[in-house]
Design a protein around this motif. Structure first.
Motif, short mmCIF file in Angstrom:
data_model
loop_
_atom_site.label_atom_id
_atom_site.label_comp_id
_atom_site.label_asym_id
_atom_site.label_seq_id
_atom_site.Cartn_x
_atom_site.Cartn_y
_atom_site.Cartn_z
N ILE A 95 -16.46 2.68 4.16
CA ILE A 95 -15.11 3.22 4.33
C ILE A 95 -14.22 2.91 3.13
N LYS A 96 -14.52 1.85 2.44
CA LYS A 96 -13.70 1.44 1.29
C LYS A 96 -13.61 2.55 0.24
N THR A 97 -14.63 3.43 0.20
CA THR A 97 -14.64 4.49 -0.82
C THR A 97 -13.58 5.55 -0.56
N ILE A 98 -13.03 5.60 0.65
CA ILE A 98 -11.98 6.59 0.94
C ILE A 98 -10.63 5.93 1.20
N ASP A 99 -10.58 4.61 1.05
CA ASP A 99 -9.34 3.88 1.33
C ASP A 99 -8.19 4.38 0.45
N ALA A 100 -8.49 4.68 -0.82
CA ALA A 100 -7.41 5.09 -1.74
C ALA A 100 -6.80 6.43 -1.35
N GLY A 101 -7.53 7.24 -0.58
CA GLY A 101 -7.02 8.55 -0.18
C GLY A 101 -6.13 8.53 1.04
N ILE A 102 -5.99 7.37 1.68
CA ILE A 102 -5.15 7.25 2.87
C ILE A 102 -4.07 6.22 2.59
N ARG A 103 -2.82 6.68 2.52
CA ARG A 103 -1.72 5.82 2.08
C ARG A 103 -0.79 5.48 3.22
N PHE A 104 -0.91 4.29 3.72
CA PHE A 104 -0.04 3.85 4.81
C PHE A 104 1.39 3.62 4.31
N GLY A 105 1.52 3.24 3.04
CA GLY A 105 2.84 2.95 2.48
C GLY A 105 3.75 4.15 2.39
N SER A 106 3.18 5.36 2.47
CA SER A 106 4.00 6.58 2.36
C SER A 106 4.47 7.08 3.72
N LEU A 107 4.05 6.43 4.80
CA LEU A 107 4.40 6.90 6.14
C LEU A 107 5.83 6.54 6.52
N PRO A 108 6.61 7.49 7.01
CA PRO A 108 7.94 7.17 7.54
C PRO A 108 7.81 6.57 8.94
N GLU A 109 8.92 6.10 9.47
CA GLU A 109 8.90 5.55 10.82
C GLU A 109 8.33 6.57 11.80
N GLY A 110 7.52 6.09 12.74
CA GLY A 110 6.96 6.99 13.73
C GLY A 110 5.72 6.44 14.38
N LEU A 111 5.16 7.21 15.30
CA LEU A 111 3.96 6.84 16.02
C LEU A 111 2.77 7.60 15.45
#
Length: 426
Positions: A95-111
């Motif tokens: 999974i580490k190979t796709i970690d860079a493509g998913i950015r939690f830091g860009s998420l606004p408040e929400g569920l």
């Protein structure tokens, strides 16, 4: 036989339980396979701070080569916020190979929810990981707001129409926006619902118009509700109002010698508005609008005459620009209100802008092609601000490399055509 039935029943119960865990997404095939496993994984849980990153880990193993791995962050209604898909042909995936493509830091408040799935060698969907989490401390008040709202309130006269104007803005993309009117018994008497908005803002306009002539005298409640992709459902407005029949009035507002658009107008053509509005009492406001057929306001102008007479020319005539309208259906409206509060539509006319008949080279739109068109194009190219050409004229004159706008090459090509060097401008 009994053991086989028992095992099948257990599997069916387990499958129903697994499907119910992910209510936002329905798959044609969803299989839990003992051949495919994920170990040493991380997953977001609980509440994460806004702007903070999260490292995704996990090793997926399979006895047979896998075909596809999909990992992503989704809104609670199943729409992807971020999703990474990898085609694979191996028995192990990190999974580490796709970690860079998913950015939690860009998420606004929400569920949100995080999910990892695999397509196995038999084209079965295998969900390996599902985890719900939230970013920050989201609330409906901070997530969804209204701006520039107008809504029914106070006392409205029986037969009075009202247009809902409201811009709704959201941190998350909006899923659905709804407006309702309820009577004193809480029965729904009117509604408009906009589904699958898929935008962070929505402006009520168009057919978001109701006519209280359909409402009996009495008490009513107007309610505006919005739902975003994270699942938040916010009541943005809840306003009470009354409908009463107006007392008899001796107000009298009318228009004479009126000229207004109707039928089909040629695209790019002008229209001269004329008419004299007269009233028994002083006119408080005169408003004119050009609307799309769905009611969206494209142009609007208002005047305060403070007089019993108002001439459409020049004020409204100079303000309404017909030549820039695209092909389609429209409504032209003039509404007047006197000092007694009496309001009426003195002009309400449906019209259409139709495709113009393009005459290649006819830049000055006089119905022919001659040296005057060459001069018109040259003047426009040198100083377009002071040498206006109608939109249809600019379209007619764009003959060389059509579509790149007017330039000196168009004037030259028309000259060549007039001199007989070329035989066509098409």
């Amino acid at each position: 036989m009994n053991k086989t039935l028992s095992r099948l029943a257990s599997f069916a119960v387990m499958l129903v339980m697994l499907l119910s865990v992910v209510p936002f997404r329905s798959y044609a095939v969803e299989v839990v396979s003992s051949d495919i496993k994920i170990t040493d994984f991380t997953k977001p849980e609980g509440s994460l701070p806004v702007g903070k990153s999260f490292i995704l880990k996990g090793i997926i193993t399979s006895e047979k080569p896998m075909k596809k791995v999909v990992a992503g962050i989704y809104y609670r209604n199943g729409v992807a916020n971020q999703e990474v898909e990898k085609e694979v042909s191996t028995t192990e995936f990190n999974i580490k190979t796709i970690d860079a493509g998913i950015r939690f830091g860009s998420l606004p408040e929400g569920l949100y929810c995080y999910q990892v799935s695999v397509t196995d060698s038999n084209d079965n969907y295998v969900r390996l990981l599902y985890s719900e989490f939230q970013i920050g401390n989201p609330s409906t008040e901070s997530q969804i707001k209204t701006e520039n709202s107008s809504f029914p309130s106070g006392t409205m006269q029986y037969g009075q129409s009202f247009k809902i104007n409201c811009c709704i803005k959201s941190v998350q993309p909006l899923n659905k926006v709804s407006a309702y009117i309820y009577d004193s018994k809480n029965s729904e008497v009117w509604k408009t619902v906009k589904s699958s908005v898929n935008s962070k803002s929505y402006t009520f306009s168009g057919n978001d118009i109701f006519d209280v002539s359909n409402l009996d005298e009495g008490s009513y409640t107007y309610k505006l509700v919005a739902e975003d992709y994270s699942g938040y459902n916010a009541t943005l407005e809840k306003i009470s109002f009354e409908v009463k029949k107006s007392e008899e009035t001796d107000s009298d507002i009318k228009i004479s010698n009126a000229e207004f658009p109707s039928g089909v107008l040629k695209q790019g053509s002008y229209f001269n508005l004329r008419g004299t509005i007269t009233s028994k009492y002083k006119l408080k406001t005169v408003t004119s609008e050009i609307l799309k057929s769905d009611g969206t306001v494209l142009q609007k102008v208002s005047f305060s005459p403070d007089s019993t007479t108002f001439n459409v020319f020049p004020d409204i005539d100079y303000s309404m620009i017909f030549e820039n309208l695209e092909t389609g259906k429209y409504i032209f409206l003039i509404q007047a209100e006197d000092e007694k509060g009496y309001k009426t539509d003195v002009v309400k006319s449906d019209f259409e802008i139709g495709k113009s008949n393009v005459l290649a080279g006819d830049a000055n739109t006089d119905g022919k092609v001659d040296i005057a068109d060459v001069i018109a194009i040259s003047s426009y190219v040198s100083d377009s601000e002071n040498n206006f050409l109608q939109p249809v004229g600019r379209q007619n004159g764009d003959v060389q490399n059509s579509g790149n706008g007017l330039n000196a090459s168009d004037a030259l090509m028309i000259q060549q055509y007039l001199a007989g060097i070329i035989t066509s401008l098409e």
